[in-house]
Every structure is written in C-alpha cells, then in structure tokens.
Motif scaffolding. Structure first.
Motif, PDB file in Angstrom:
ATOM      1  N   TYR A 230       0.505  -1.163  -0.401  1.00  0.00           N
ATOM      2  CA  TYR A 230       0.130  -0.216   0.242  1.00  0.00           C
ATOM      3  C   TYR A 230       1.077   0.961  -0.309  1.00  0.00           C
ATOM      4  CZ  TYR A 230      -3.055   3.721   2.042  1.00  0.00           C
ATOM      5  OH  TYR A 230      -3.502   4.950   2.206  1.00  0.00           O
ATOM      6  N   GLY A 231       1.515   1.106   0.444  1.00  0.00           N
ATOM      7  CA  GLY A 231       3.205   2.531   0.326  1.00  0.00           C
ATOM      8  C   GLY A 231       3.215   3.511  -0.887  1.00  0.00           C
ATOM      9  N   GLY A 232       3.103   1.601  -2.163  1.00  0.00           N
ATOM     10  CA  GLY A 232       3.409   2.006  -2.632  1.00  0.00           C
ATOM     11  C   GLY A 232       2.562   3.560  -3.608  1.00  0.00           C
ATOM     12  N   ILE A 233       1.135   3.086  -3.736  1.00  0.00           N
ATOM     13  CA  ILE A 233      -0.285   4.636  -3.579  1.00  0.00           C
ATOM     14  C   ILE A 233       0.253   5.254  -2.803  1.00  0.00           C
ATOM     15  CG2 ILE A 233      -1.769   3.221  -2.569  1.00  0.00           C
ATOM     16  CD1 ILE A 233      -3.710   4.022  -4.152  1.00  0.00           C
ATOM     17  N   VAL A 234       0.462   5.151  -1.527  1.00  0.00           N
ATOM     18  CA  VAL A 234       0.833   6.660  -0.817  1.00  0.00           C
ATOM     19  C   VAL A 234       2.237   8.012  -1.682  1.00  0.00           C
ATOM     20  CG1 VAL A 234       2.288   7.594   0.920  1.00  0.00           C
ATOM     21  CG2 VAL A 234      -0.177   5.769   1.288  1.00  0.00           C
ATOM     22  N   ALA A 235       3.090   6.258  -1.515  1.00  0.00           N
ATOM     23  CA  ALA A 235       4.601   7.536  -2.517  1.00  0.00           C
ATOM     24  C   ALA A 235       4.185   7.815  -3.694  1.00  0.00           C
ATOM     25  CB  ALA A 235       5.596   6.450  -2.649  1.00  0.00           C
ATOM     26  N   THR A 236       3.724   7.651  -4.890  1.00  0.00           N
ATOM     27  CA  THR A 236       3.356   7.602  -5.626  1.00  0.00           C
ATOM     28  C   THR A 236       2.746   9.002  -6.039  1.00  0.00           C
ATOM     29  OG1 THR A 236       3.189   5.090  -6.991  1.00  0.00           O
ATOM     30  CG2 THR A 236       1.660   7.080  -8.075  1.00  0.00           C
ATOM     31  N   ASN A 237       1.541   9.293  -4.865  1.00  0.00           N
ATOM     32  CA  ASN A 237       1.034  10.282  -5.135  1.00  0.00           C
ATOM     33  C   ASN A 237       2.513  11.502  -4.550  1.00  0.00           C
ATOM     34  OD1 ASN A 237      -2.063  10.360  -5.364  1.00  0.00           O
ATOM     35  ND2 ASN A 237      -1.662   8.587  -5.005  1.00  0.00           N
ATOM     36  N   ALA A 238       2.456  10.887  -3.497  1.00  0.00           N
ATOM     37  CA  ALA A 238       3.592  12.525  -2.537  1.00  0.00           C
ATOM     38  C   ALA A 238       5.075  12.917  -3.236  1.00  0.00           C
ATOM     39  CB  ALA A 238       3.744  11.456  -0.888  1.00  0.00           C
ATOM     40  N   ALA A 239       5.068  12.425  -4.085  1.00  0.00           N
ATOM     41  CA  ALA A 239       6.803  12.257  -4.672  1.00  0.00           C
ATOM     42  C   ALA A 239       5.648  13.454  -6.062  1.00  0.00           C
ATOM     43  CB  ALA A 239       7.394  10.521  -5.413  1.00  0.00           C
TER      44      ALA A 239
END
Length: 258
Positions: free
Chosen positions: A95-104
């Motif tokens: 799930y951290g991937g969707i967060v990083a995809t947006n946050a970066a």
C-alpha cells in the motif's frame, strides 16, 4: 623497533580512517532513502534493509504511514519529503506504493522511486482494482477482520490463521506471529479510493517483483512495472520481500540511488 612499527601502522590506519570519513572533493552526495511501509505492517519491516543501507553510508528514514486514507497518507508523506534537502530515493512496499506515487509527484528532489511488491497506480485507479485485475490474490474479505472505530469507520486486519501463509509465507512463523500481533490496520475506505496523478510518469522507477506473492499477484506487479517503464528485478519471495530478501531489496535501492 616493535613500538615504532606499531606507531607507523597505527598512523597508517588512522590516515585511512580519516580519508574514508572525509568525502572526496566533488563526490556526488548519496541520496536520503525514505522507506514507506504498507498496511498490516509498520516501519520495522524495513529494518533489515535499513541496516544495510546505513552501513553503506546512506541517510535513512522510515516514517510511520498513518494508514487512514490515500489522500491524507500521501499528504503526510509529502510533508515529510518536503523537510529533506538534497536528492531523495523513495522506496515503498505494498500500500505504501500508492502513497509514494502520490506524495512524490512534483517534488524535484525525488530522483527515483523503488516499488517493492507495491502498488504503482495510474490516475483514477484504486487498490482493489489493481489487486483483482489478475487472478491469484488470497487476501480476500474472508481473510480480514473488520473492526469499527469512530462513527461509521472500519479498520481491516489480517486474521491470524491467514497471516503467515498469505502475507509472509517465507518468514518464520515465530516472526509472523509477532507481526500479526503488532499489525497496524488500514481504514477500509482506502481499498476503493482513487489515486491521483502518478509520480512515476516523471520520476525514474525501479520495481522488485515478488514472484510468490499471495497478496498482490506477480502478474499485477509486472503489469504496473511495465506501464511505469520501471527497471525490473524479480525475486522468489512472498509479499514481504524486504523482510525475507533484505539484501536483494537493498541492492535495488542502491542501484536506484546511483
């Protein structure tokens, strides 16, 4: 003579140590590595990887992912990234991937994204859509406990009888029993929440495919990696490849950091 030789040797060693401690003139600074955990987990899942990166001279932080919603978790991670100067590599699991995809997205300091058996959605896609696009996931509703909190809100946990085999089949059961006991739940709303504009469209990405993943099928991982134009490596690992294969994971992050 022996005392003199020892002094010379000590001086040589000190000189070597000092030389290693001082950065070479014009040497490229190593990026700060930000490790983002996913649902049903916490930042300790990155410990094996973080230890290797720290030993190799990288600054590492592994912030607590709130696991409340895609939008709020992404905003929180973006605020963490905004406090860091110099180049950054963001590595994310599940799930951290969707967060990083947006946050970066839009952060010029982020030089690379590393997805470890992680969601790399395009704009408008949800976790549930990507998890079920290809057959093979065993993280079904039957594998989850749902516990209400607040008013009309529900958290999801993986049931103990499913945790080892589905989430971390290549990790000793004594370890997964502790992981289960300390798992951090995700708000059930995150499953259907659409993602925003993806950072992987403008930032180079790398993907570690976990071939034996029972949560996010390997075919789904390969699909997302191809679409993002990621450099791909594969490993025979469960969903928690960063725990069972920390050396392989750290090596990919270091490759992305070059």
């Amino acid at each position: 003579m022996l005392a003199g030789s020892a002094a010379v040797a000590t001086g040589a060693l000190l000189g070597t140590s000092e030389a290693q401690a001082l950065p070479r003139t014009g040497a490229k600074p190593k990026p700060t590595v930000v490790l983002v955990h996913g649902a049903f987990a916490d930042a300790s899942g990155w410990n094996g990887v973080a230890a290797q990166l720290i030993r190799d001279g990288y600054q590492v932080i592994a912030p607590a992912n709130p696991l409340r919603s895609v939008a709020t978790d992404s905003a929180y991670l973006a605020s963490v990234l905004a406090t860091l100067s110099g180049p950054i590599v963001v590595a994310a699991h599940s799930y951290g991937g969707i967060v990083a995809t947006n946050a970066a997205a839009g952060n010029p300091n982020v030089k690379a994204l590393v997805y470890v058996a992680a969601f790399a959605p395009d704009e408008g896609e949800s976790l549930l859509e990507l998890q079920t696009r290809f057959p093979g996931s065993k993280l079904s509703e039957a594998a989850l406990d749902f516990r209400p909190y607040g008013e009309g809100l529900v958290d999801g946990y993986i049931k103990k009888e499913f945790f080892h085999d589905v989430f971390a089949g290549d990790v000793p059961k004594s370890t997964t029993d502790l992981m289960h006991a300390g798992q951090r739940p995700a708000d059930a709303r995150t499953l259907g929440e659409p993602s925003g504009a993806p950072a992987w469209k403008t930032i180079p990405s790398y993907y570690l495919v976990a071939r034996n993943d029972q949560v996010l099928p390997a075919e789904a991982q390969r699909f997302m990696a191809r679409r993002a134009g990621s450099q791909v490596r594969e490993v025979g690992a469960s969903h928690v490849a960063m725990i069972s294969q920390p050396a392989v994971t750290a090596d990919l992050i270091k490759h992305a950091a070059r």
